[in-house]
Write a protein that holds these residues in place. Structure first.
Motif, PDB file in Angstrom:
ATOM      1  N   THR A  45      33.154 -36.612  38.418  1.00 22.91           N
ATOM      2  CA  THR A  45      33.106 -35.392  37.597  1.00 22.91           C
ATOM      3  C   THR A  45      32.318 -35.652  36.316  1.00 22.91           C
ATOM      4  O   THR A  45      31.453 -34.844  35.933  1.00 22.91           O
ATOM      5  N   ALA A  46      32.616 -36.781  35.677  1.00 19.99           N
ATOM      6  CA  ALA A  46      31.925 -37.107  34.430  1.00 19.99           C
ATOM      7  C   ALA A  46      30.431 -37.334  34.683  1.00 19.99           C
ATOM      8  O   ALA A  46      29.577 -36.869  33.915  1.00 19.99           O
ATOM      9  N   LEU A  47      30.129 -38.045  35.782  1.00 21.10           N
ATOM     10  CA  LEU A  47      28.716 -38.307  36.102  1.00 21.10           C
ATOM     11  C   LEU A  47      27.971 -37.003  36.367  1.00 21.10           C
ATOM     12  O   LEU A  47      26.863 -36.784  35.872  1.00 21.10           O
ATOM     13  N   ARG A  48      28.627 -36.130  37.141  1.00 22.69           N
ATOM     14  CA  ARG A  48      27.976 -34.854  37.478  1.00 22.69           C
ATOM     15  C   ARG A  48      27.770 -33.999  36.223  1.00 22.69           C
ATOM     16  O   ARG A  48      26.722 -33.378  36.056  1.00 22.69           O
ATOM     17  N   ALA A  49      28.792 -34.005  35.350  1.00 25.30           N
ATOM     18  CA  ALA A  49      28.686 -33.182  34.132  1.00 25.30           C
ATOM     19  C   ALA A  49      27.533 -33.668  33.260  1.00 25.30           C
ATOM     20  O   ALA A  49      26.740 -32.875  32.738  1.00 25.30           O
ATOM     21  N   ARG A  50      27.443 -34.985  33.126  1.00 27.07           N
ATOM     22  CA  ARG A  50      26.374 -35.563  32.300  1.00 27.07           C
ATOM     23  C   ARG A  50      25.006 -35.259  32.924  1.00 27.07           C
ATOM     24  O   ARG A  50      24.059 -34.907  32.237  1.00 27.07           O
ATOM     25  N   ALA A  51      24.962 -35.413  34.256  1.00 29.11           N
ATOM     26  CA  ALA A  51      23.688 -35.188  34.934  1.00 29.11           C
ATOM     27  C   ALA A  51      23.297 -33.712  34.861  1.00 29.11           C
ATOM     28  O   ALA A  51      22.125 -33.374  34.660  1.00 29.11           O
ATOM     29  N   ALA A  52      24.322 -32.848  35.019  1.00 24.29           N
ATOM     30  CA  ALA A  52      24.024 -31.415  35.010  1.00 24.29           C
ATOM     31  C   ALA A  52      23.522 -30.958  33.648  1.00 24.29           C
ATOM     32  O   ALA A  52      22.732 -30.007  33.549  1.00 24.29           O
ATOM     33  N   SER A  53      23.961 -31.652  32.590  1.00 30.62           N
ATOM     34  CA  SER A  53      23.513 -31.244  31.245  1.00 30.62           C
ATOM     35  C   SER A  53      22.178 -31.897  30.881  1.00 30.62           C
ATOM     36  O   SER A  53      21.704 -31.751  29.759  1.00 30.62           O
ATOM     37  N   THR A  54      21.589 -32.613  31.808  1.00 29.11           N
ATOM     38  CA  THR A  54      20.283 -33.241  31.574  1.00 29.11           C
ATOM     39  C   THR A  54      19.362 -32.811  32.713  1.00 29.11           C
ATOM     40  O   THR A  54      19.277 -33.493  33.742  1.00 29.11           O
ATOM     41  N   PRO A  55      18.698 -31.681  32.540  1.00 29.57           N
ATOM     42  CA  PRO A  55      17.964 -31.117  33.694  1.00 29.57           C
ATOM     43  C   PRO A  55      16.914 -32.061  34.281  1.00 29.57           C
ATOM     44  O   PRO A  55      16.861 -32.252  35.487  1.00 29.57           O
ATOM     45  N   LEU A  56      16.081 -32.650  33.414  1.00 28.17           N
ATOM     46  CA  LEU A  56      14.988 -33.483  33.934  1.00 28.17           C
ATOM     47  C   LEU A  56      14.807 -34.712  33.054  1.00 28.17           C
ATOM     48  O   LEU A  56      15.034 -34.671  31.847  1.00 28.17           O
TER      49      LEU A  56
END
Lengths: 395, 226
Positions: A45-56
């Motif tokens: 969840t934490a990894l996905r949240a961080r990744a989702a808030s960093t588009p590219l």
């Protein structure tokens, strides 16, 4: 019923060793899969949240995962450097581009060279002090600040290679602010202006004014030139190890800033169209850079982790079967060893059901104790969610 | 009060036994407040007879009566209730529970059957019995920290807890010295008969028989193990 539990409890308390062994064995079997699931879930969840808030993320060609890990978590391995001038390629795009310089540490804490836009992009709030404004100033993540506070003294950058005399010179960083805790990798980093990162890299430096040198031993000579002449100094010229308001004006950079290094560019396109266009513009075969969607790279990683977790569960099911068998055997042996005692109860007037209830109550109490131990264990694992999150990305 | 008639009990035949054993007991009768000693050599059936009287075993023939109750005709549940409410048992090897204190061992019957509630009256009774049997200061100790004689007294106190109308004791003085045997037996008989109980004690110690109103001797011609 109450009496059965009282007698069962007394018996368990009397045989502490056997009870503890059974409770721990059952608790472990319950705890391990639950803890793994919980930690993997929390980490994912934490990894996905961080990744989702960093588009590219843009960086040098190579491992996509390494680039994402370095760009989002400031973790090793540090990707190959790219030129600061690459930012200019994004000037015409409808996107916010933030440079990131990683790789340096102070007391083992990663130093992130960036711009102030990074704080806005991540929604980071300064809880105490202010953001960096001058060379040498730094802002500490919440947990990094705790680590720094535990060891008072100057915050000096770690030497990248202490045996390389031409390498970086440790300099003193001056904390001017602390970020509010976010529960992300930003808590564990020291943020500096990218120019400070270049100074740590030795590209920029400060030293005493050569023209003001009075000691003849510090001077080798002067070379006449078209616009005055150059002063050649000996190695005794004093380099500043700390950037202060008094000497900050003496700091300067040699070379073209366009060629100065950074390791990644975090890109936040303002529209989906801008994102698509940007991705297209980095697809050329001879393109030295790559553009990555962090969420896609991390999903690939998570699929691998879940596969390992499933394998672990198969192993744990086998362990659970063995443990259940051991518990049944221990109880069967216990009943056999207690035959005289249980017979006495029946002779005194207890129903066989009462005796069965007594043995059952023991099993129930052991299961309750094991459940309590498991709950405590799971509560403790919560403290390790960040560690597991970092372990999942190899940081 | 307690009487038997035509009592027989056939033991379950073991795998290596060619002929079944059968206990054939002559009739007996014990009135309230009186005592009976059952004597005979080891293996003659003293303990079996006691278990038939207690309703632990059902005779293969004949009957056990206690007042108006035909004990041998009761159901399992009724016989359990009869045991817990009417009979006090003192076992040969004490059968105390290591993980309970002396007091909890005395109170154990209350934890085994809902007909005998564990209340303040029972606790007072347990303390009183412990005092009268000379183990009042030991009630918090575990049985394994007691001497042989002290454990014997705990077992007696447990048997007397519910003020039984019938006390059955199997070799309650075994392994004690002669003085200790006599003293414990006298205390046991006095405590039980004071409450009006009929007392039956199995023993192989002929030196104690003078303490009893009646003696049932298995060696006599009309009682046998066939």
């Amino acid at each position: 019923m109450r009496h059965a539990f009282v007698l069962a409890w007394r018996h368990l308390a009397f045989h502490k060793g056997r009870t503890a062994l059974l409770v721990v064995a059952i608790a472990l079997v319950a705890f391990l899969p639950l803890a793994v699931r919980r930690l993997v879930e929390a980490g994912s969840t934490a990894l996905r949240a961080r990744a989702a808030s960093t588009p590219l993320v843009i960086g040098a060609r190579g491992s996509e995962l390494d680039l994402v890990v370095a760009g989002l978590y400031f973790a090793k391995p540090t990707p190959r450097e790219i030129r600061y001038g690459e930012l200019a390629r994004l000037a015409d795009s409808d996107a916010l581009a933030i440079p990131l310089h990683a790789g340096f540490t102070a007391r083992g804490i990663p130093i992130v060279g960036t711009s102030l836009e990074y704080f806005d992009m991540r929604g980071l709030r300064v809880a105490d002090g202010r953001t960096f404004a001058l060379l040498g100033e730094c802002v500490l993540g919440a947990r990094a600040a705790e680590r720094v506070a535990r060891d008072p003294g100057k915050l000096v950058t770690d030497a990248a290679d202490p045996y390389n005399l031409a390498g970086t010179i440790p300099i003193v960083l001056r904390p001017v602010g602390t970020l509010a805790e976010t529960g992300t990798a930003d808590d564990d980093a020291i943020f500096v202006d990218i120019k400070t990162a270049w100074t740590i890299a030795g590209i920029g430096h400060g030293h005493q004014e050569a023209g003001a040198i009075r000691d003849p031993n510090d001077l080798i000579g002067t070379v006449p030139g078209p616009d005055g002449g150059h002063v050649i100094t000996s190695e005794r010229l004093r380099h500043a190890e700390e950037i202060t308001p008094e000497n900050v004006s003496s700091f300067h950079f040699h070379g073209d800033p366009e060629t100065f290094p950074m390791h990644a560019i975090v890109v936040v396109p303002r529209t989906e169209k801008a994102a698509t266009l940007l991705q297209g513009s980095f697809q050329r075969r001879d393109e030295p850079l790559q553009i990555v969607r962090p969420i896609e790279a991390l999903e690939r990683l998570l699929r691998e982790i879940l596969r390992i977790e499933r394998l672990l569960h198969v192993i744990l099911v086998a362990v659970a079967i063995v443990t259940a068998t051991v518990v049944v055997v221990v109880f069967a042996l216990s009943v056999k060893l207690r035959r005289d005692e249980l017979t006495t109860m029946v002779r005194l007037g207890a129903a066989r059901g009462t005796v069965a209830l007594l043995v059952g109550a023991e099993l129930v109490l052991i299961l309750i104790l094991a459940a309590a131990l498991t709950t405590v264990g799971l509560a403790i694992t919560t403290a390790f969610e960040r560690t597991v999150e970092r372990a999942m990305i190899g940081g | 009060m307690l009487s038997t008639s035509g009592l027989r009990y056939r033991y379950r035949q073991g795998p290596y036994e060619s002929t079944p054993f059968e206990l054939v007991a002559r009739d007996l009768a014990v009135a309230a407040g009186t005592t009976l000693a059952i004597v005979g050599p080891s293996g003659c059936g003293k303990s079996t007879l006691l278990s038939l009287l207690a309703g632990e075993r059902v005779p293969t023939a004949g009957e056990v009566r206690f007042g108006d109750v035909r004990v041998s005709a009761l159901s399992d549940a009724e016989r359990r209730r009869f045991r817990i409410m009417t009979v006090g048992l003192v076992f040969q090897e004490f059968r105390l529970l290591d993980y309970l204190s002396v007091l909890d061992n005395i109170l154990l019957p209350c934890r085994l059957h809902p007909a005998l509630p564990l209340d303040d009256r029972m606790r007072r009774r347990a303390h009183d019995l412990a005092e009268r049997l000379g183990i009042g200061a030991l009630v918090t100790r575990p049985p394994q920290r007691l001497s042989h004689g002290e454990r014997q007294r705990v077992a007696v106190a447990r048997g007397l807890l519910a003020k039984p109308k019938l006390l059955l004791a199997d070799e309650p003085t075994g392994n004690l010295d002669p003085v200790g045997k006599r003293r414990l037996l006298d205390e046991l008989l006095a405590l039980a008969t004071d409450d009006g109980a009929a007392v039956i004690v199995a023993t192989h110690d002929h030196g104690l028989l003078s303490a009893f109103h009646q003696v049932y001797d298995f060696a006599a011609a009309d009682a046998e193990v066939a």
